[in-house]
Scaffold this motif. Structure first.
Motif, PDB file in Angstrom:
ATOM      1  N   ARG A 289     -16.006  -4.115  -3.686  1.00 44.56           N
ATOM      2  CA  ARG A 289     -14.670  -3.791  -4.146  1.00 44.56           C
ATOM      3  C   ARG A 289     -13.667  -4.102  -3.050  1.00 44.56           C
ATOM      4  O   ARG A 289     -13.879  -3.793  -1.885  1.00 44.56           O
ATOM      5  N   LYS A 290     -12.561  -4.734  -3.441  1.00 46.03           N
ATOM      6  CA  LYS A 290     -11.524  -5.017  -2.463  1.00 46.03           C
ATOM      7  C   LYS A 290     -10.747  -3.730  -2.211  1.00 46.03           C
ATOM      8  O   LYS A 290     -10.147  -3.166  -3.114  1.00 46.03           O
ATOM      9  N   VAL A 291     -10.797  -3.266  -0.983  1.00 50.18           N
ATOM     10  CA  VAL A 291     -10.091  -2.042  -0.641  1.00 50.18           C
ATOM     11  C   VAL A 291      -8.679  -2.399  -0.186  1.00 50.18           C
ATOM     12  O   VAL A 291      -8.455  -3.478   0.372  1.00 50.18           O
ATOM     13  N   PRO A 292      -7.714  -1.550  -0.432  1.00 46.90           N
ATOM     14  CA  PRO A 292      -6.365  -1.868   0.038  1.00 46.90           C
ATOM     15  C   PRO A 292      -6.341  -1.939   1.557  1.00 46.90           C
ATOM     16  O   PRO A 292      -7.003  -1.150   2.238  1.00 46.90           O
ATOM     17  N   LEU A 293      -5.573  -2.907   2.074  1.00 46.49           N
ATOM     18  CA  LEU A 293      -5.544  -3.094   3.515  1.00 46.49           C
ATOM     19  C   LEU A 293      -4.793  -1.960   4.211  1.00 46.49           C
ATOM     20  O   LEU A 293      -5.100  -1.603   5.338  1.00 46.49           O
ATOM     21  N   LEU A 294      -3.782  -1.416   3.560  1.00 51.67           N
ATOM     22  CA  LEU A 294      -2.989  -0.349   4.173  1.00 51.67           C
ATOM     23  C   LEU A 294      -3.320   0.986   3.531  1.00 51.67           C
ATOM     24  O   LEU A 294      -3.258   1.142   2.321  1.00 51.67           O
ATOM     25  N   LYS A 295      -3.618   1.923   4.361  1.00 49.37           N
ATOM     26  CA  LYS A 295      -3.839   3.290   3.884  1.00 49.37           C
ATOM     27  C   LYS A 295      -2.479   4.002   3.898  1.00 49.37           C
ATOM     28  O   LYS A 295      -1.524   3.524   4.517  1.00 49.37           O
ATOM     29  N   PRO A 296      -2.343   5.126   3.194  1.00 47.66           N
ATOM     30  CA  PRO A 296      -1.057   5.838   3.170  1.00 47.66           C
ATOM     31  C   PRO A 296      -0.522   6.169   4.569  1.00 47.66           C
ATOM     32  O   PRO A 296       0.688   6.107   4.804  1.00 47.66           O
ATOM     33  N   ALA A 297      -1.422   6.483   5.497  1.00 51.32           N
ATOM     34  CA  ALA A 297      -0.980   6.782   6.866  1.00 51.32           C
ATOM     35  C   ALA A 297      -0.367   5.536   7.513  1.00 51.32           C
ATOM     36  O   ALA A 297       0.625   5.634   8.250  1.00 51.32           O
ATOM     37  N   HIS A 298      -0.947   4.374   7.222  1.00 40.34           N
ATOM     38  CA  HIS A 298      -0.398   3.130   7.771  1.00 40.34           C
ATOM     39  C   HIS A 298       0.991   2.857   7.201  1.00 40.34           C
ATOM     40  O   HIS A 298       1.892   2.419   7.920  1.00 40.34           O
ATOM     41  N   VAL A 299       1.173   3.087   5.905  1.00 38.45           N
ATOM     42  CA  VAL A 299       2.465   2.852   5.269  1.00 38.45           C
ATOM     43  C   VAL A 299       3.529   3.757   5.900  1.00 38.45           C
ATOM     44  O   VAL A 299       4.641   3.303   6.222  1.00 38.45           O
ATOM     45  N   LYS A 300       3.182   5.038   6.125  1.00 32.22           N
ATOM     46  CA  LYS A 300       4.130   5.969   6.744  1.00 32.22           C
ATOM     47  C   LYS A 300       4.498   5.520   8.154  1.00 32.22           C
ATOM     48  O   LYS A 300       5.661   5.559   8.561  1.00 32.22           O
TER      49      LYS A 300
END
Length: 168
Positions: free
Chosen positions: A118-129
């Protein structure tokens, strides 16, 4: 205690001995607690081959030892994104040379099947913040300060081969 697929040599010899003594299939089956068809099959085999020993089974023996099977099962359960090629290399390091097909067949025999990773999103919510915070902190910086920044927004493009996910 559950019945096994094969009777012990002693039991088979008893069946033949009782048959020689003149007892019928039904009596022998009742006395030894076996099925009548089992008793008949053993007596027919004895009459035909004059022996009660089980002959070796057909087919090639397993290339992967039970210890090797438990090793690859443990690795797959602990690291689900493991590929068959990695498992083949692990077995090769331990002294067993097998193909990827053999490893796949062994995993399927134990109830595990492969799928596309499964392709996981590269950015996690902590990264976005963190990125948003960085952008807000440097919103009013002068243009000269940005000229000193080295940007690394490179992307990898494969012309040949496939740039898809692996089967795990």
């Amino acid at each position: 205690m559950a019945k096994t697929k094969e009777l012990s040599k002693d039991t088979r010899d008893k069946i033949v001995h009782l048959h020689k003594a003149g007892k019928g299939y039904r009596e022998i089956a009742k006395q030894l607690g076996e099925k009548r068809s089992t008793v008949g099959a053993i007596i027919r085999k004895w009459k035909k081959l004059n022996m009660t020993v089980n002959l070796p089974r057909t087919g090639a023996p397993c290339k992967i030892s039970p210890r090797g099977v438990s090793m690859i099962l443990r690795k797959v359960r602990n690291q689900p994104r493991t590929t068959r090629e990695e498992l083949v290399n692990d077995l090769k390091r331990s002294g067993t040379t097998v193909s990827k097909v053999t490893v796949g067949n062994t995993l399927r025999r134990h109830g595990l099947k492969s799928c596309m990773a499964r392709k996981v999103p590269l950015l996690k919510p902590a990264h976005v913040k963190a990125r948003l915070k960085f952008a807000n902190d440097h919103l009013d910086d002068p243009e000269e300060s940005w000229e000193k920044v080295m940007w690394s927004d490179e992307t990898k493009i494969e012309l040949f081969g496939h740039n898809s996910t692996n089967r795990v």
